[in-house]
Scaffold this motif. Sequence first.
Motif, mmCIF file in Angstrom:
data_model
loop_
_atom_site.group_PDB
_atom_site.id
_atom_site.type_symbol
_atom_site.label_atom_id
_atom_site.label_comp_id
_atom_site.label_asym_id
_atom_site.label_seq_id
_atom_site.Cartn_x
_atom_site.Cartn_y
_atom_site.Cartn_z
ATOM 1 N N GLU A 91 0.886 -1.244 -0.010
ATOM 2 C CA GLU A 91 0.114 0.064 0.040
ATOM 3 C C GLU A 91 0.760 1.323 -0.124
ATOM 4 O OE1 GLU A 91 -2.913 -0.031 3.283
ATOM 5 O OE2 GLU A 91 -3.831 -2.184 2.339
ATOM 6 N N TRP A 92 2.119 1.302 0.600
ATOM 7 C CA TRP A 92 2.950 2.516 0.339
ATOM 8 C C TRP A 92 3.569 2.663 -0.937
ATOM 9 C CZ3 TRP A 92 5.362 3.831 5.705
ATOM 10 C CH2 TRP A 92 4.234 3.776 6.802
ATOM 11 N N ARG A 93 3.665 1.531 -1.754
ATOM 12 C CA ARG A 93 4.598 1.947 -3.031
ATOM 13 C C ARG A 93 3.958 2.916 -3.754
ATOM 14 N NH1 ARG A 93 8.355 -1.131 -5.838
ATOM 15 N NH2 ARG A 93 8.524 -0.749 -8.097
ATOM 16 N N GLY A 94 4.789 3.823 -4.255
ATOM 17 C CA GLY A 94 4.061 4.787 -5.071
ATOM 18 C C GLY A 94 3.721 5.993 -4.484
ATOM 19 N N ASP A 95 3.445 6.144 -3.018
ATOM 20 C CA ASP A 95 2.944 7.003 -2.166
ATOM 21 C C ASP A 95 4.197 7.917 -1.770
ATOM 22 O OD1 ASP A 95 1.947 8.913 -0.594
ATOM 23 O OD2 ASP A 95 0.465 7.415 0.513
ATOM 24 N N HIS A 96 4.892 8.671 -2.601
ATOM 25 C CA HIS A 96 5.896 9.125 -2.604
ATOM 26 C C HIS A 96 5.951 10.359 -1.515
ATOM 27 C CE1 HIS A 96 7.239 8.046 -6.886
ATOM 28 N NE2 HIS A 96 7.478 7.051 -5.908
ATOM 29 N N GLY A 97 4.816 11.171 -1.545
ATOM 30 C CA GLY A 97 4.529 11.843 -0.402
ATOM 31 C C GLY A 97 4.423 11.312 1.220
ATOM 32 N N LYS A 98 4.161 10.195 1.325
ATOM 33 C CA LYS A 98 4.103 9.531 2.588
ATOM 34 C C LYS A 98 5.481 8.970 2.919
ATOM 35 C CE LYS A 98 1.554 5.866 5.426
ATOM 36 N NZ LYS A 98 0.475 5.095 5.049
ATOM 37 N N LEU A 99 6.238 8.333 1.993
ATOM 38 C CA LEU A 99 7.714 7.814 2.205
ATOM 39 C C LEU A 99 8.371 8.908 2.397
ATOM 40 C CD1 LEU A 99 7.788 5.074 -0.812
ATOM 41 C CD2 LEU A 99 7.371 4.737 1.601
ATOM 42 N N GLU A 100 8.280 10.353 2.036
ATOM 43 C CA GLU A 100 9.241 11.441 2.174
ATOM 44 C C GLU A 100 8.814 11.971 3.743
ATOM 45 O OE1 GLU A 100 11.585 14.420 2.114
ATOM 46 O OE2 GLU A 100 11.586 12.895 1.049
ATOM 47 N N ALA A 101 7.599 12.048 3.985
ATOM 48 C CA ALA A 101 7.181 12.863 5.154
ATOM 49 C C ALA A 101 7.339 11.781 6.513
ATOM 50 C CB ALA A 101 5.820 13.298 5.170
ATOM 51 N N HIS A 102 6.956 10.565 6.259
ATOM 52 C CA HIS A 102 7.176 9.604 7.446
ATOM 53 C C HIS A 102 8.397 9.164 7.785
ATOM 54 C CE1 HIS A 102 6.094 6.238 9.738
ATOM 55 N NE2 HIS A 102 4.701 6.462 9.646
ATOM 56 N N HIS A 103 8.644 9.538 8.863
ATOM 57 C CA HIS A 103 10.121 9.152 9.505
ATOM 58 C C HIS A 103 10.517 8.239 10.437
ATOM 59 C CE1 HIS A 103 11.525 12.992 7.676
ATOM 60 N NE2 HIS A 103 10.215 13.533 8.085
ATOM 61 N N GLY A 104 9.462 7.180 10.848
ATOM 62 C CA GLY A 104 9.487 6.052 11.406
ATOM 63 C C GLY A 104 9.692 4.622 10.667
ATOM 64 N N TYR A 105 9.340 4.435 9.461
ATOM 65 C CA TYR A 105 9.595 3.159 8.851
ATOM 66 C C TYR A 105 10.836 2.717 8.639
ATOM 67 C CZ TYR A 105 9.876 5.586 4.346
ATOM 68 O OH TYR A 105 10.368 6.336 3.241
ATOM 69 N N ILE A 106 11.745 3.768 8.059
ATOM 70 C CA ILE A 106 12.999 3.378 7.383
ATOM 71 C C ILE A 106 13.894 2.622 8.348
ATOM 72 C CG2 ILE A 106 14.360 5.483 8.022
ATOM 73 C CD1 ILE A 106 14.191 3.886 4.557
ATOM 74 N N GLN A 107 13.991 2.663 9.628
ATOM 75 C CA GLN A 107 14.751 2.092 10.460
ATOM 76 C C GLN A 107 14.067 0.497 10.615
ATOM 77 O OE1 GLN A 107 13.420 5.110 11.317
ATOM 78 N NE2 GLN A 107 15.236 6.299 11.678
ATOM 79 N N PHE A 108 12.978 0.326 10.287
ATOM 80 C CA PHE A 108 12.416 -1.132 10.346
ATOM 81 C C PHE A 108 12.645 -1.654 9.249
ATOM 82 C CE2 PHE A 108 10.303 0.662 13.988
ATOM 83 C CZ PHE A 108 10.073 -0.537 14.822
ATOM 84 N N LEU A 109 12.260 -0.852 7.853
ATOM 85 C CA LEU A 109 12.706 -1.647 6.919
ATOM 86 C C LEU A 109 14.344 -1.858 6.537
ATOM 87 C CD1 LEU A 109 10.416 0.039 3.985
ATOM 88 C CD2 LEU A 109 10.079 -1.895 5.204
ATOM 89 N N PHE A 110 15.093 -1.230 7.103
ATOM 90 C CA PHE A 110 16.558 -1.444 6.726
ATOM 91 C C PHE A 110 17.154 -1.277 8.153
ATOM 92 C CE2 PHE A 110 14.621 0.430 3.152
ATOM 93 C CZ PHE A 110 15.012 -0.874 1.950
ATOM 94 N N PRO A 111 17.063 -2.381 8.974
ATOM 95 C CA PRO A 111 17.562 -2.224 10.187
ATOM 96 C C PRO A 111 19.194 -2.182 10.112
ATOM 97 C CG PRO A 111 16.595 -4.272 9.938
ATOM 98 C CD PRO A 111 16.428 -3.399 8.965
ATOM 99 N N ILE A 112 20.164 -1.565 10.774
ATOM 100 C CA ILE A 112 21.630 -1.824 10.716
ATOM 101 C C ILE A 112 22.208 -1.998 12.429
ATOM 102 C CG2 ILE A 112 21.869 -0.627 8.695
ATOM 103 C CD1 ILE A 112 22.395 2.018 10.032
ATOM 104 N N ARG A 113 23.165 -2.120 12.526
ATOM 105 C CA ARG A 113 23.594 -2.193 13.760
ATOM 106 C C ARG A 113 24.243 -0.785 14.616
ATOM 107 N NH1 ARG A 113 28.363 -6.617 13.822
ATOM 108 N NH2 ARG A 113 28.605 -5.817 11.476
ATOM 109 N N GLU A 114 23.359 0.163 14.354
ATOM 110 C CA GLU A 114 23.546 1.388 14.860
ATOM 111 C C GLU A 114 22.264 1.981 15.076
ATOM 112 O OE1 GLU A 114 25.495 4.045 11.971
ATOM 113 O OE2 GLU A 114 26.745 2.379 11.044
ATOM 114 N N HIS A 115 22.397 2.763 16.370
ATOM 115 C CA HIS A 115 21.141 3.688 16.665
ATOM 116 C C HIS A 115 20.882 4.556 15.632
ATOM 117 C CE1 HIS A 115 20.493 1.670 20.627
ATOM 118 N NE2 HIS A 115 22.094 1.662 20.824
ATOM 119 N N GLY A 116 19.384 4.725 15.318
ATOM 120 C CA GLY A 116 18.885 5.868 14.492
ATOM 121 C C GLY A 116 18.063 6.799 15.401
ATOM 122 N N VAL A 117 17.422 7.712 14.712
ATOM 123 C CA VAL A 117 16.746 8.717 15.328
ATOM 124 C C VAL A 117 15.284 8.180 15.857
ATOM 125 C CG1 VAL A 117 17.633 10.721 13.834
ATOM 126 C CG2 VAL A 117 15.779 9.360 13.148
#
Length: 217
Positions: A91-117
């Motif tokens: 449901e989020w694919r192509g919703d560029h406005g949501k992907l730009e403005a939402h700041h919580g999903y990226i750490q879940f989609l791409f976890p790394i061995r570092e703390h994020g915001v």
Amino acid sequence: HAEGEGRSAVTIRRSTSFGRGALAPLRLVLCVLWLTCCSMWASQDTEDYLAGYPSVSSYPPLQQARCNLDFYLNRIPSEPDGDFVDVIHAEWRGDHGKLEAHHGYIQFLFPIREHGVNDLAQPLTLPEIEEMLRTPEIIDRVVRSFDLMLDFYGMRLVSPKTGEIKRSRSWRRRYQHLNSSFHNYLRITRILKCLGELGLEHLQAAWVEFLVTEVVE
């Protein structure tokens, strides 16, 4: 940064994929992305990643820290105000406005061995990495997450097997947006690191090559 042990396994996978000479483009892209965001720790951050986080000595056991694993098993949603990974893909694919403005999903989609915001996200642990690498459905989902973000950046994954990437139909508009949205450079850095952690070095290497080519052209 996250805590860790067993660094050699992750480091070997990362180094073997690129070879000694090919690590230079990855180091260059990561440093440029960080420097563009005015990070004074750009060089050290990149070296820590490439070395497998040498300052870290231990990870919590899987029983105590498995947020990233459960998210990619589609058992828990991203937070805050997120969703399950399969819903995000659908449901989020192509919703560029949501992907730009939402700041919580990226750490879940791409976890790394570092703390994020995002304080609600957990740094990736080595036990999680090992379990995720043993689960094909998780790796398939990570590839879908990568393809989701490529579309957001004006690119498309031609072949998950070879890692070939090309411009999407909306590349001009998306590139223009990328040039004015610097926090996305931090996102790209995170995505590149995550691909390397989760055994997708061929996608990591192919994207680095593509980004270098696009920057030069």
